[in-house]
Each structure stands twice: as structure tokens, then as C-alpha cells.
Write an enzyme that holds these catalytic residues in place. Structure first.
Site, mmCIF file in Angstrom:
data_model
loop_
_atom_site.group_PDB
_atom_site.id
_atom_site.type_symbol
_atom_site.label_atom_id
_atom_site.label_comp_id
_atom_site.label_asym_id
_atom_site.label_seq_id
_atom_site.Cartn_x
_atom_site.Cartn_y
_atom_site.Cartn_z
ATOM 1 N N CYS A 188 -0.516 4.067 2.194
ATOM 2 C CA CYS A 188 -0.300 3.824 3.627
ATOM 3 C C CYS A 188 1.144 4.085 4.030
ATOM 4 O O CYS A 188 1.416 4.702 5.064
ATOM 5 C CB CYS A 188 -0.653 2.378 3.981
ATOM 6 S SG CYS A 188 -2.268 1.828 3.435
ATOM 7 N N ASP A 189 2.095 3.612 3.240
ATOM 8 C CA ASP A 189 3.493 3.543 3.674
ATOM 9 C C ASP A 189 4.466 4.391 2.868
ATOM 10 O O ASP A 189 5.639 4.488 3.229
ATOM 11 C CB ASP A 189 3.961 2.079 3.648
ATOM 12 C CG ASP A 189 3.133 1.195 4.567
ATOM 13 O OD1 ASP A 189 2.695 1.697 5.619
ATOM 14 O OD2 ASP A 189 2.919 0.015 4.233
ATOM 15 N N CYS A 211 0.835 -1.201 0.000
ATOM 16 C CA CYS A 211 0.000 0.000 0.000
ATOM 17 C C CYS A 211 0.866 1.246 0.000
ATOM 18 O O CYS A 211 1.415 1.631 1.044
ATOM 19 C CB CYS A 211 -0.927 0.002 1.216
ATOM 20 S SG CYS A 211 -2.021 1.447 1.287
#
Length: 319
Positions: free
Chosen positions: A140-141, A137
């Protein structure tokens, strides 16, 4: 003969959507029973740091966050149980559910929060370094690799979107595409091609992700020649798709061609009355913890309303 237990509100799955549904359902006194499934806490449990969930200004570990969710759900007396739903029968009401092949349940309402699982390449270093530079992701990261060099593997619209997102915050993005063309739409492909700090490696596949404790490089193989090239990177993103965990419901619930459960507009209602779906099992667009939690809230509120109507109808019949 195994006695069947009757449940008012059954929640299947224990990620942000499931636990949020449990918190709302428990506070509404509709007696939620949750079966956590194969991955209690969902995909967040394989995420080291979560920095984009509101209320955590310093970030929080994914596992730690889900432990907090679980603690809050239990505080309001959610009955949290371990087990995997192996069969369902939604042909009538109440709904029938089998857990671990032997536990028989009937439920007035069912909230499905089974999530989705990222598709992985299947190479050993991928699992070894998962959470230590390997992610599925970018949204997300990706922030953890700002002003660094990363690689992303994939050739669809999602891979292109994530490559473009990474290009905004990373120094260099290496995109690994196995064929000599993408599966993505032309407009997305052109955007990637026209982004100066994205380098596309056509006709290449990931051989191995290199690094002992964190990602240090990736070795890629040219499909046509077999030549191996090593690219120094700090982050490696897999964007080859997700698989919704919906197979057990396939005989009863409407889903799209990829297996995502279909819900009514602005609702978590499925095609079966009293069955609701929330989180990544029905959301292929956003796939964020905060949006999953929001839909879990919606599912619990809709389950509560369904039960109110059901109970009022029963009362009218008795009169």
C-alpha cells in the site's frame, strides 16, 4: 421485553468490502442495514494517501475515500448505524444478532465484512507516527519511499515478501529479525539473503522509532548484548501479521487456524446458508482495498440470489 427487529440484509463492518456490498444490495432493493463497528471505514482510515485504487489518478486520502464510499451507500438508502456486533446465533434461520449487548436483530442474510487488524509492536512512537512513516502494508505505502531507506520488522513469509517488494523500489531495506533465524520458508529466506540492498539485523528488536512529525530513524537493540544502534530511515514497516476480526462468529462459522473465515471456492458463501464473508476477514493473501471491494460486490450478489430463492420457497408454501 426488547422487541426484535427483522432485517432482510444485515452488513457487519464498514470498510471497502462492507460499503461495496451495501451499494450493490441497496441498488438490488434488498434493504441493507449496516452496522459500522469499532472502526468505520476500516484500515484505510489510518492510511494517509491511497494511490493504487483505480479511478483516482492523483491519489486520495484513505479517510476521504471511505467517506465517498459511505456517501454513495447512503445515496441508495443504505441504513447505516453505529454499533458493534457482540453476539450471533447462526444455528437456525433467520439468523440472530445482538448489537452492543442489547439490540436484538433477526436477519434473512448476513454479510460479514469485519476486516482484519494489523498486529503492532506496541511501542509509543509506533502509534504517534502511524501514517507519518509507520505502516503495516508495504504494497500500500512502499511507493512513497521509493529511492529512500526503510526498515521492516518481521520474520515470516509475509515479512520476506514485503522486504523483497520494498527492495525493488527503495534504496536500502533494513530487516529487523528478533531471533537468529526466520520463521519464513527457506526459499523466501534465501531470496532475502541474496538481495543486495536488504540488510538483515539478526537477534535484534525495535527499541523506538525516532522522529517528531515524521520517521527519521529507528533504534534497535541487540538481544544478546543490549547494545543500541540507530539507523537513519524514512519509512518503518511492521510485518508481524494480521488478526481477522472474526472471534464473535467462532461458534458457528468455519475458519482456519489463524481465524480467517473460510468461504467456498469462487464464492463468499460460508458453511452457514445465508451468511457470506468478504474482505480481509476471509482474505489473508491480498488484503487490498480493491480486492475487498470486489468481494463485497460478490457477497451482495450472492445474498440477493439467496433471498430470491427464499422468497420463492415461501411463496410456494403459501400456495
Amino acid at each position: 421485553m426488547i422487541e426484535m427487529e427483522h432485517i432482510k440484509t444485515l452488513i457487519i463492518g464498514a470498510g471497502p468490502a462492507g460499503y461495496t456490498a451495501a451499494i450493490y444490495a441497496a441498488r438490488a432493493n434488498i434493504k441493507p442495514v449496516m452496522y459500522v463497528g469499532n472502526q468505520p471505514g476500516g484500515q484505510l482510515t489510518i492510511t494517509n494517501d491511497v494511490e493504487n485504487y483505480p479511478g483516482f489518478p492523483d491519489g486520495v486520502g484513505g479517510t476521504e475515500m471511505m467517506e465517498m464510499f459511505a456517501k454513495q451507500a447512503k445515496r441508495f438508502e443504505t441504513d447505516v448505524r453505529y454499533g458493534v456486533v457482540t453476539a450471533v446465533d447462526f444455528s437456525g434461520h433467520p439468523h440472530l444478532v445482538t448489537v452492543d449487548g442489547e439490540i436484538k436483530l433477526s436477519a434473512d442474510t448476513v454479510i460479514i465484512a469485519t476486516g482484519a487488524s494489523a498486529k503492532w509492536l506496541g511501542i509509543p512512537s509506533e502509534s504517534k507516527l502511524n501514517g507519518s512513516g509507520v505502516s503495516a502494508c508495504a504494497v500500500c505505502d512502499g511507493f512513497f519511499y521509493r529511492k529512500q531507506t526503510v526498515a521492516i520488522v518481521g520474520a515470516g513469509d509475509t515479512a520476506c515478501e514485503e522486504a523483497l517488494y520494498l527492495a525493488k523500489i527503495c534504496l536500502q531495506v533494513h530487516m529487523i529479525v528478533r531471533k537468529n533465524k526466520m520463521r519464513a520458508s527457506k526459499i523466501m529466506e534465501e531470496r532475502v539473503k541474496n538481495t543486495p540492498n536488504i540488510t538483515i539485523h539478526w537477534g535484534a528488536e525495535t527499541e523506538e522509532i525516532l522522529g517528531e512529525k515524521v520517521v527519521e530513524a529507528v533504534s534497535i537493540k541487540e538481544v544478546s548484548t543490549g547494545q543500541i544502534n540507530t539507523i537513519p530511515i524514512q519509512g518503518f514497516f511492521v510485518a508481524i501479521g494480521h488478526q481477522p476480526n472474526s472471534e464473535v462468529f467462532s461458534n458457528y462459522l468455519d475458519m482456519d487456524s489463524q481465524g480467517y473465515l473460510l468461504t467456498q471456492p469462487d464464492s463468499t458463501k460460508t458453511n452457514v446458508a445465508g451468511v457470506f464473508a468478504c474482505g480481509d476477514v476471509q482474505d489473508k493473501h491480498f488484503r487490498q482495498a480493491v480486492t475487498a471491494a470486489g468481494s463485497g460486490c460478490m457477497a451482495a450478489l450472492e445474498a440477493e440470489r439467496f433471498l430470491m430463492v427464499l422468497e420463492s420457497n415461501h411463496a410456494a408454501v403459501e400456495v
